[in-house]
Write a protein that holds these residues in place. Structure first.
Motif, short mmCIF file in Angstrom:
data_model
loop_
_atom_site.label_atom_id
_atom_site.label_comp_id
_atom_site.label_asym_id
_atom_site.label_seq_id
_atom_site.Cartn_x
_atom_site.Cartn_y
_atom_site.Cartn_z
N ALA A 14 34.90 -14.65 -26.07
CA ALA A 14 33.97 -14.77 -27.18
C ALA A 14 33.94 -16.19 -27.72
N ALA A 15 32.85 -16.47 -28.42
CA ALA A 15 32.73 -17.71 -29.20
C ALA A 15 32.11 -17.33 -30.53
N ALA A 16 32.69 -17.88 -31.61
CA ALA A 16 32.19 -17.59 -32.94
C ALA A 16 32.32 -18.83 -33.82
N VAL A 17 31.37 -19.01 -34.71
CA VAL A 17 31.43 -20.10 -35.68
C VAL A 17 31.86 -19.47 -37.00
N LEU A 18 32.97 -19.97 -37.53
CA LEU A 18 33.52 -19.42 -38.76
C LEU A 18 33.64 -20.50 -39.83
N LYS A 19 33.37 -20.11 -41.06
CA LYS A 19 33.55 -21.01 -42.19
C LYS A 19 34.77 -20.51 -42.96
N ILE A 20 35.76 -21.39 -43.08
CA ILE A 20 36.99 -21.06 -43.77
C ILE A 20 37.18 -22.11 -44.86
N GLY A 21 36.87 -21.72 -46.09
CA GLY A 21 36.92 -22.69 -47.18
C GLY A 21 35.93 -23.82 -46.90
N PRO A 22 36.41 -25.07 -46.98
CA PRO A 22 35.53 -26.21 -46.74
C PRO A 22 35.31 -26.51 -45.26
#
Length: 155
Positions: A48-56
């Motif tokens: 899999a490939a995923a774009v995640l936003k974790i805080g900044p």
């Protein structure tokens, strides 16, 4: 840094239907927040490939998960790892159990343990726990919406 989480959700389908959806790449891809690709990689694994936003921080993670201890349609163990470049890495697993709730519904329970490292680990346990819970809630709300009937009850 370790991240642990557990919970359950009541789904409006019998365990056999939930099991099938839990093993369907298209269903999972549509439910996993930020997922760009999810493909079978052998009989019991996905890449899999995923774009995640974790805080900044926003990072693209690529990884692989394997399913083991398969007990259809009652549950399995997931283990895997992902790399997010300079953002860091995540490695861990989960135990997923499906318990019938009458004839037409199922309780899905999960226990997750993960370790994260790199820049994302520097964000702190409180933020990581909050983000992990948010993504889990989003996944289960989307997953429950793929079931044929009842509203989800997440705990």
């Amino acid at each position: 840094m370790a991240v642990e989480m557990n919970g359950s959700v009541d789904l409006g389908a019998p365990p056999e239907v939930v099991w099938k959806k839990l093993n369907d790449p298209e269903t999972l891809k549509s439910c996993i927040p930020g997922c760009e690709t999810l493909e079978l990689d052998g009989a019991n694994a996905f890449v899999a490939a995923a774009v995640l936003k974790i805080g900044p921080m926003k990072a693209k993670f690529k990884g692989r998960v394997e399913l083991s201890d398969l007990d259809p349609p009652h549950g399995y163990r997931i283990s895997g790892e992902g790399q997010g470049g300079i953002a860091g890495y995540a490695k861990g697993g989960a135990v997923v159990r499906l318990t019938p709730l009458g004839a037409e519904s199922t309780t899905l329970s999960y226990e997750v343990t993960a370790n994260v490292g790199g820049k994302i680990a520097q964000l702190g346990a409180r933020l990581l726990d909050s983000v992990a819970k948010k993504y889990a809630d989003q996944f289960f709300a989307s997953f429950a919406a793929t079931m044929p009937s009842i509203e989800p009850h997440v705990s």
